[in-house]
Design an enzyme around this catalytic site. Structure first.
Site, PDB file in Angstrom:
ATOM      1  N   HIS A 357       0.762  -1.276   0.012  1.00  0.00           N
ATOM      2  CA  HIS A 357       0.013  -0.045  -0.132  1.00  0.00           C
ATOM      3  C   HIS A 357       0.924   1.408   0.094  1.00  0.00           C
ATOM      4  CE1 HIS A 357      -3.589   2.343   0.459  1.00  0.00           C
ATOM      5  NE2 HIS A 357      -4.183   1.721   1.456  1.00  0.00           N
ATOM      6  N   SER A 443     -28.078   8.417  -1.366  1.00  0.00           N
ATOM      7  CA  SER A 443     -26.601   7.893  -1.789  1.00  0.00           C
ATOM      8  C   SER A 443     -26.262   6.610  -0.957  1.00  0.00           C
ATOM      9  CB  SER A 443     -25.683   9.005  -1.139  1.00  0.00           C
ATOM     10  OG  SER A 443     -24.360   8.486  -1.129  1.00  0.00           O
TER      11      SER A 443
END
Length: 643
Positions: A357, A443
């Site tokens: 990452h 949403s």
């Protein structure tokens, strides 16, 4: 120690001269410039806006609002608010630090990049396994393709090599929204790269993309801890899937016993791994193997696990198999977790992905994996035509394992077992998804987040606990040059009001819906602001880092409520691919949870919850399931305009 091919004395000195400095440091000052730009994205350096430094007063007002619902008393909030006001006042240090930060931003192409690389990732010294790395679990091998593990690995290898070829030749379009392009700079760190453990407390990444093309395009395959070099590109041609399958099957057939588990060393504490890595590199033969691993396009781990359920697929992808009887981590011996792209293929032909990452967030690898899996699912995808000339046979890369390295492997495997075995993981699918939520005019991301807030509040209430941390949600700032992420501080006064109302019999259904609408709107506002670089956490970090040696740390940074607000008891994030029935990472604080979720499926929401074993993981999952039902029941049959 297993037999290895002898290496002539004449070859040893060149290996040492070429590789030692790049393998063990010191860290190159300009390491970040080593990866050449992708041809069709180079213009973004001039076309994309720079990450802004937010207005100081606006940040402090957002900070103050975010602290209110986390305060344990009015007095605690008032005390924190007083410190915030003092920090931002004419006499406070905030304005001076802001001027320094603005000066830094004027002198650099991205004011946050170096700080974030070092403090967020490369200076982090605990194991990247569980703590940093993320995983995806893939859906099954398409029915029109051969179903063996070798065929599964071959398909992924060819697809990834095709994506790499398109990327490096400028044929990959930029990620974008309707507002414009996203920065593609981090795609430089997808292939031909590797993280290097630093002996001086800071890691770095090395890129070999600019090397001679003949030296690139190889894949590292690991089976039963033995590393192999497979030439995936020969004379500029990507091998066909059938050629790759034969090559990989050769590796299966030729690896019948366990080899020393050198790969588990990469899962150690970074300082421990740096020392073990430096010791490995003192042997010229090992140094050449390390160089080959670092410069490989990507890595494929051929694991012996046979996961079937989403939880098993998650754990096998995340950290591999564990051996309780020996307190050992055999799965991580078959990995190299410093590679940014590592595919995992299991003995039942299931597959997954493990991502490093540090210099690349998850969205680029989501796209890469999603496109590769889309291609393989399409019977029309070009699987390649075999050449009349067989490709080179895969080359085994057998480390010289002395007593020091053998002891290091044993210690690393015990530590990796202890870390991975400390984790709990649960998984939940709701009975409805994006399609239903959109009919309610809400949403989907806000909906999913309010489920988490309601579930966590109920969990704490049932255990008689106060909230001791905030909720982190990742927002991308890739609309800016070299943008990465900003924090959405999900906990708001509006979300708390909604959560409280859901279990208050005195509040009517319509009032609960109004409170939910207000909470969802507040969440959307914060998400948009964070995506525009107008958050709290990156700005406050930048201001603090502008302090000069000997200057006092402003009181606000040591305030208990401020510290609590950045203690991410809930670390949440969403990505989407319809090929990922599993996705997740670990919690970020010992008393917290990691909540990976997906809202893109029409018929379900997907939640993966991780935590330490001492945490009530199963109970939290059950509360998420209950909250999801309660929120659906609140809205069922009540369509309205989209928020």
């Amino acid at each position: 120690m297993l037999a290895r091919r002898p290496l002539s004395i004449a070859l040893q000195r060149p290996f040492r001269n070429i590789y030692m400095s790049s393998l063990t440091g010191p860290r190159p000052v300009s390491w970040k410039a080593a990866a050449p730009p992708i041809p069709n994205f180079a213009a973004q350096h001039a076309s994309l806006p720079r990450l802004p430094v937010p207005n100081l007063n606006a940040t402090l007002q957002r900070l103050k609002a975010s602290l209110l619902p986390l305060a344990h008393s009015e007095a605690e909030f008032a005390d924190a608010a007083k410190k915030i006001e003092a920090f931002g006042s004419h006499a406070g240090s905030g304005n001076l630090l802001q001027s320094r930060l603005l000066q830094r931003a004027s002198e650099r192409e991205q004011w946050l990049e170096e700080w974030w690389d070092n403090l967020g990732y490369l200076g982090y010294r605990d194991s990247v396994v569980v703590n940093v790395s993320y995983y995806y679990g893939f859906d099954g091998q398409p029915a029109h393709l051969p179903q063996s593990p070798a065929a599964r690995a071959a398909g992924l290898a060819r697809g990834a090599l095709v994506f790499r070829q398109k990327l490096l030749s400028g044929q990959v379009s930029p990620d974008a929204t309707k507002e414009g392009q996203f920065c593609m700079d981090s795609y430089r760190w997808m292939f031909d790269c590797c993280r290097i453990p630093g002996l001086e407390g800071l890691d770095w990444s090395t890129s070999h993309t600019g090397a001679n093309a003949d030296e690139l395009g190889h894949i590292i395959i690991v089976r039963k801890n033995r590393f192999w070099k497979l030439k995936g590109i020969v004379n500029g041609r990507i091998l066909s899937m059938s050629e790759l399958e034969k090559q990989i099957q050769h590796i299966y057939d030729s690896t019948t016993e366990e080899y020393p588990g050198v790969g588990v060393l990469t899962a150690s504490n970074r300082d421990v791994w740096a020392k073990d890595h430096a010791h490995l590199a003192t042997n010229p033969h090992n140094a050449s193997i390390l160089h080959t691993i670092h410069s490989s396009a990507f890595l494929i781990s051929l694991d012996t696990d046979t996961p079937t359920s989403p939880v098993d697929l998650s754990r096998s992808s995340w950290h591999g198999s564990l051996s309780p009887s020996t307190s050992d981590a055999p799965g991580l011996k078959n990995r190299w977790v410093d590679k940014p792209v590592e595919f995992i293929v299991f003995d039942n032909a299931r597959a997954g992905f493990l991502g490093e990452h540090s210099v690349m967030d998850g969205t680029p690898t989501v796209r890469m994996c999603d496109e590769v899996l889309d291609w393989l699912a399409d019977p029309a995808f070009d699987l390649g035509t075999p050449s009349a000339t067989p490709p080179p046979t895969p080359e085994p890369l057998d480390f010289v394992v002395d007593g020091t390295t053998r002891n290091a492997i044993d210690k690393a495997s015990k530590a990796a077992y202890e870390l991975a075995n400390s984790q709990e993981l649960s998984y939940h699918l709701t009975s409805y998804g994006k399609a239903a939520i959109k009919t309610f005019g809400v949403s989907p991301d806000s909906w999913a987040q309010m489920i988490i807030q309601l579930a966590y509040a109920r969990l704490l209430r049932a255990r008689g606990l106060k909230r001791e941390g905030g909720t982190y949600e990742s927002a991308t700032t890739r609309k800016y040059w070299k943008g990465r992420t900003e924090t959405i501080r999900v906990v708001t006064s509006q979300s708390d009001a909604f959560v409280s109302a859901m279990d208050d019999s005195r509040v009517s259904r319509e009032d609960r819906k109004k409170l939910f609408d207000a909470a969802a709107k507040a969440h959307i506002t914060l998400a948009k602001a964070a995506g525009a670089g107008e958050g709290v956490d990156r700005h406050m970090l930048g201001l603090k880092l502008c302090l000069k040696e000997g200057e006092p740390v402003p009181e606000v940074y040591n305030d208990p409520l401020y510290k609590r607000s950045g203690n991410w008891a809930l670390s949440t994030s969403a990505i989407f691919s319809d090929h990922f029935p599993a996705y997740g990472w670990g919690e970020v604080v010992p008393e917290g949870f990691g909540v990976a979720y997906m809202t893109g499926f029409n018929d379900r929401l997907q939640y993966t919850i991780t935590s330490r074993k001492e945490m009530p993981n199963q109970e939290f999952k059950e509360e998420i399931a209950r909250a999801a039902v309660d929120l659906y029941d609140l809205y069922a049959g009540q369509p309205k305009a989209m928020l």
